[in-house]
Design a protein around this motif. Structure first.
Motif, short mmCIF file in Angstrom:
data_model
loop_
_atom_site.label_atom_id
_atom_site.label_comp_id
_atom_site.label_asym_id
_atom_site.label_seq_id
_atom_site.Cartn_x
_atom_site.Cartn_y
_atom_site.Cartn_z
N GLY A 205 0.78 -1.23 0.00
CA GLY A 205 0.00 0.00 0.00
C GLY A 205 0.81 1.27 0.00
N LEU A 206 2.14 1.17 0.17
CA LEU A 206 2.96 2.38 0.29
C LEU A 206 3.03 3.15 -1.03
CD1 LEU A 206 5.92 1.16 2.53
CD2 LEU A 206 3.82 2.32 3.20
N ILE A 207 3.17 2.44 -2.14
CA ILE A 207 3.26 3.12 -3.43
C ILE A 207 1.96 3.84 -3.74
CG2 ILE A 207 3.45 2.74 -5.92
CD1 ILE A 207 5.55 0.60 -5.33
N SER A 208 0.84 3.19 -3.49
CA SER A 208 -0.45 3.84 -3.71
C SER A 208 -0.61 5.06 -2.82
CB SER A 208 -1.59 2.85 -3.45
OG SER A 208 -1.60 1.82 -4.40
N GLN A 209 -0.13 4.96 -1.58
CA GLN A 209 -0.23 6.08 -0.66
C GLN A 209 0.56 7.28 -1.18
OE1 GLN A 209 -1.95 6.37 2.47
NE2 GLN A 209 -1.40 8.49 2.12
N MET A 210 1.77 7.03 -1.68
CA MET A 210 2.57 8.13 -2.21
C MET A 210 1.97 8.67 -3.51
SD MET A 210 4.91 8.80 -0.05
CE MET A 210 3.61 8.44 1.15
N GLY A 211 1.37 7.81 -4.29
CA GLY A 211 0.73 8.27 -5.52
C GLY A 211 -0.48 9.14 -5.26
N SER A 212 -1.06 9.02 -4.08
CA SER A 212 -2.23 9.83 -3.74
C SER A 212 -1.84 11.20 -3.19
CB SER A 212 -3.11 9.10 -2.71
OG SER A 212 -2.51 9.10 -1.42
N ASN A 213 -0.54 11.48 -3.10
CA ASN A 213 -0.11 12.78 -2.58
C ASN A 213 -0.57 13.91 -3.49
OD1 ASN A 213 1.23 11.73 -0.37
ND2 ASN A 213 3.26 11.78 -1.30
N PRO A 214 -1.15 14.96 -2.93
CA PRO A 214 -1.47 16.14 -3.74
C PRO A 214 -0.19 16.88 -4.11
CG PRO A 214 -1.87 16.62 -1.44
CD PRO A 214 -1.49 15.16 -1.52
N VAL A 215 -0.28 17.72 -5.12
CA VAL A 215 0.88 18.52 -5.54
C VAL A 215 0.46 19.98 -5.56
CG1 VAL A 215 2.58 18.94 -7.34
CG2 VAL A 215 1.77 16.60 -6.92
N MET A 216 1.19 20.81 -4.82
CA MET A 216 0.90 22.24 -4.72
C MET A 216 2.16 23.05 -5.03
SD MET A 216 -1.63 22.10 -1.37
CE MET A 216 -0.69 20.87 -0.46
N SER A 217 1.98 24.31 -5.33
CA SER A 217 3.06 25.16 -5.82
C SER A 217 3.94 25.68 -4.68
CB SER A 217 2.48 26.34 -6.60
OG SER A 217 3.46 27.31 -6.86
N LYS A 218 5.22 25.32 -4.72
CA LYS A 218 6.19 25.82 -3.75
C LYS A 218 6.32 27.34 -3.85
CE LYS A 218 11.09 25.52 -2.48
NZ LYS A 218 12.39 24.86 -2.79
N ALA A 219 6.40 27.85 -5.08
CA ALA A 219 6.57 29.29 -5.28
C ALA A 219 5.39 30.07 -4.72
CB ALA A 219 6.75 29.59 -6.77
N TRP A 220 4.19 29.52 -4.89
CA TRP A 220 2.98 30.22 -4.40
C TRP A 220 3.00 30.30 -2.87
CZ3 TRP A 220 -1.18 28.80 -1.28
CH2 TRP A 220 -2.24 29.70 -1.27
N PHE A 221 3.34 29.21 -2.20
CA PHE A 221 3.38 29.23 -0.74
C PHE A 221 4.46 30.19 -0.24
CE2 PHE A 221 0.75 25.45 -0.88
CZ PHE A 221 0.01 25.54 0.29
N GLU A 222 5.60 30.19 -0.90
CA GLU A 222 6.67 31.09 -0.47
C GLU A 222 6.30 32.55 -0.69
OE1 GLU A 222 10.04 29.65 -2.62
OE2 GLU A 222 10.54 28.15 -1.09
N LYS A 223 5.57 32.81 -1.76
CA LYS A 223 5.17 34.19 -2.06
C LYS A 223 4.08 34.68 -1.12
CE LYS A 223 3.23 37.04 -5.77
NZ LYS A 223 2.75 37.05 -7.19
N THR A 224 3.11 33.83 -0.83
CA THR A 224 1.95 34.26 -0.04
C THR A 224 2.13 34.09 1.46
OG1 THR A 224 0.91 32.06 -0.19
CG2 THR A 224 0.40 33.66 -1.94
N GLY A 225 3.04 33.19 1.86
CA GLY A 225 3.19 32.90 3.28
C GLY A 225 2.05 32.07 3.84
N ALA A 226 1.24 31.46 2.98
CA ALA A 226 0.09 30.67 3.41
C ALA A 226 0.54 29.42 4.16
CB ALA A 226 -0.74 30.28 2.19
N ARG A 227 -0.34 28.92 5.01
CA ARG A 227 -0.11 27.69 5.77
C ARG A 227 -1.30 26.77 5.60
NH1 ARG A 227 3.80 27.39 9.64
NH2 ARG A 227 2.54 25.86 10.76
N LEU A 228 -1.02 25.46 5.61
CA LEU A 228 -2.09 24.49 5.51
C LEU A 228 -2.94 24.43 6.78
CD1 LEU A 228 -0.33 21.47 3.76
CD2 LEU A 228 -1.83 23.18 2.73
#
Length: 634
Positions: A205-228
């Protein structure tokens, strides 16, 4: 029993970065890689997808999914409803209530599941994956054409950044669970990212778990200072097919299809995401929501109330043919819904107390009197499938249970599987009342002169049923009345949605109406829902159920390498959990009730695991214009 975010596709998760639909088969194209061959004789497997058993249904060169119309027209508006309130677009935050579909429509994952194949995940942002036979690690190769909604490319740095961000700011139970499994994430190149798994954990199940990871923009978080972990009305930047168009707090959210969506021509996406806008109308509860539907304020409704399905669709739009009412097949496992005990409460530790309380719920009377005879009584956590336990254990299931030794009650080996109590035609079944009375007396809860149950310390046996749902309130009220006759100081407490959310997150309740989710194939999510390690913290385990024998069976279930192994472990776990009675099983149905304005069309054969109305349905402009001209929308 409907979910807390109401009437939105049950296959869509509105709140957390978890999972895909359901799992079943994998094809592996074996490809030796010289770079790795120098380090190991293991074969390196490279594929366009991954699954638990067998071969993938769709080959690497497939043109489109079987259940879509690849030529479906684009356009129009799909509008649905949600219950309660929202105050942010940060689905992972523990603060406030996130807007419906905020994560689902705008953020994508490395891989995605299909709705006609249990157990399969195909590359989405990841074009392919590589892993050794040992599954000690996995490499995802990203599509060079993948873009965030601002047009910037997706890189391996974004994937690693998102993973690190989740491990820092996501729900604590998610972070704890994943940290036990993943040793490292590393960038191998602009479009290659590698996850290495810890050496001392099962690989299943580990590969499926990693495949389910969302992908978000590093540049956007660094620019906005947003937190999850901080609520914000600024939506997270992702790669998804829709963008946030507008919102009106606690009233409406509108998502707009991104005309520049990078993945619109991928075979996995052909014939999908057909609506120009997806609109969510908010209502306080089901009653005003139904009135809003009658007025045409929104146009698609998945019905969860048997009373409304039986009596609530006699308005003019239905009789004139403006609104279609249909029962559509649903091949999913029914949610394991019921009345859930909070096992963190000392008073529920004695199973005799739980058994007595369960005897006071009269499904037969409730179904016929309040639910129009439209439901069936649920027993199994894998109801309506061949995975549920039946009769007495035999063969491989019996041997597996024997291997648990003193961890289980010996009665599990010889007695038929526990079934939900049955009752007579009257609200209060006198025979069950007598059984419950005897159980509480044995457990040391005796009725005083006023009829109220107390123990030797003088503590009153009380039960508060917490809800924010008027429909549940109607169903639960007779159950509460029966408990009071038994001598339990029972109350039904309905609170507003925000307060309910906070109380649920803090597990500050005696009993709630809730659901556990199970799978048609192995999955690591079983450990978050039923495992001991995360039982107290996990919001996927509302009962905080924990049992060492169940932990062993979950490991067997997750490690299953064949359908037969999985079935044996699942039946044994189902048998054990039913005996533990941490959920009073209520009702289920094997089809979906939908009503919609007759301006939508769908493929002739819908996929078994999703209605797909936000996904593969489409708008018929000619029908829509006719409805408007006829005054269908008031």
């Amino acid at each position: 029993m409907k979910p807390k975010v109401c009437m939105i596709s049950r296959r869509v998760d509105h709140s957390a970065p978890l999972t895909g639909l359901f799992l079943v088969l994998v094809a592996m194209l074996l490809l030796a890689m010289p770079g790795h061959a120098q380090q190991s004789d293991e074969k390196i497997i490279k594929s366009h997808g991954y699954s638990t058993f067998g071969e993938l249904k769709y080959p690497a060169d497939f043109k489109h999914l079987d259940y879509v119309n690849p030529d479906a027209p684009k356009g129009g508006d799909m509008s649905i409803w949600a219950e309660g309130t929202f105050d942010n677009f940060t689905p992972i935050s523990r603060k406030g209530r996130s807007g419906a579909l905020a994560l689902t429509l705008m953020v994508e994952r490395l891989m995605t599941s299909t709705s006609d194949e249990a157990g399969a995940d195909y590359g989405l942002i990841a074009e392919s994956l590589e892993y050794p036979e040992s599954q000690d690690w996995v490499i995802f190769n990203l599509r060079p054409e993948a873009r965030f909604s601002d047009g910037t490319p997706v890189t391996a740095e974004d994937v690693k950044f998102t993973f690190d961000l989740l491990m820092e700011q996501a729900y604590i139970d998610y972070r704890v669970a994943i940290s036990k499994l993943v040793e490292s994430a590393e960038v191998l190149g602009p479009h290659r990212v590698k996850f290495t798994f810890r050496p001392d954990v099962p690989r299943d199940g580990l590969i499926s778990q990693m495949g389910s990871n969302p992908v978000m923009s590093k540049a956007w978080f660094e620019k906005t200072g947003a937190r999850l972990d901080e609520a914000s009305l600024t939506p997270i930047m992702g790669t998804g097919p829709y963008l946030l168009d507008s919102y009106d707090i606690n009233r409406q959210i509108v998502y707009r299809r991104n005309p520049d969506y990078w993945g619109k021509d991928l075979p996995i996406n052909k014939g999908r995401f057909n609506f120009d806008t997806i609109r969510v109308q908010y209502y306080s509860d089901n009653t005003p929501a139904l009135l809003g539907f009658q007025r045409g304020e929104y146009t698609f409704r998945e019905e969860g109330s048997s009373k409304i399905w039986a009596t609530g669709y006699d308005f003019p739009q239905v009789s004139k043919g403006f609104v279609k009412k249909a029962e559509l097949p649903d091949g999913n496992l029914p949610e394991a819904s019921g009345f859930v005990f909070n096992l963190l409460r000392d008073k529920f530790q004695d199973i005799r107390v739980r058994q007595a309380i369960a005897l006071m719920y009269n499904f037969e009377w409730t179904n016929e009197t309040l639910q129009y005879g439209l439901f069936e009584h649920r027993n199994s956590f894998w109801e309506n499938s061949d995975l549920g336990a039946t009769g007495v254990p035999e063969g491989a299931e019996l041997e597996l249970l024997k291997s648990l030794g003193d961890l289980i009650d010996p009665a599990l080996l010889t007695d038929p599987v526990v079934m939900a109590p049955t009752s007579g035609k009257r609200q209060l079944d006198r025979g069950n009342l007598a059984k419950a009375d005897a159980l509480l007396n044995e457990a040391g809860w005796r009725a005083g002169s006023d009829g109220v149950r107390v123990n030797d310390s003088g503590t009153v046996l009380s039960l508060e049923f917490l809800t924010d749902d008027t429909d549940i309130e109607r169903i639960v009220s007779p159950f509460i009345d029966n408990l009071r006759v038994l001598g339990i100081k029972a109350v039904l407490n309905r609170v507003d949605p925000s307060q309910y959310t906070n109380l649920i997150r803090g597990k500050d309740y005696d009993m709630i109406a809730a659901s556990y989710y199970t799978n048609l194939v192995p999955g690591l999510g079983m450990q978050q829902r039923f495992g001991s390690a995360d039982a107290v913290a996990s919001h996927f385990n509302p009962a905080s159920f924990a049992d060492p024998a169940a932990d062993i069976l979950i490991d067997k279930l997750v490690a299953a390498r064949s359908r037969d192994e999985f079935k044996v472990a699942t039946r044994a776990l189902d048998r054990l959990m039913r005996a533990k009675l941490f959920v009073i099983p209520t009702w289920y149905k094997s089809n979906s009730w939908v009503a919609y304005f007759d301006q939508y069309e769908h493929p002739d054969v819908l996929p078994p695991y999703d209605l797909g109305y936000l996904d593969v349905w489409w708008y018929n402009a000619e029908k829509g214009e006719k409805l408007k001209a006829a005054g269908a929308f008031r």
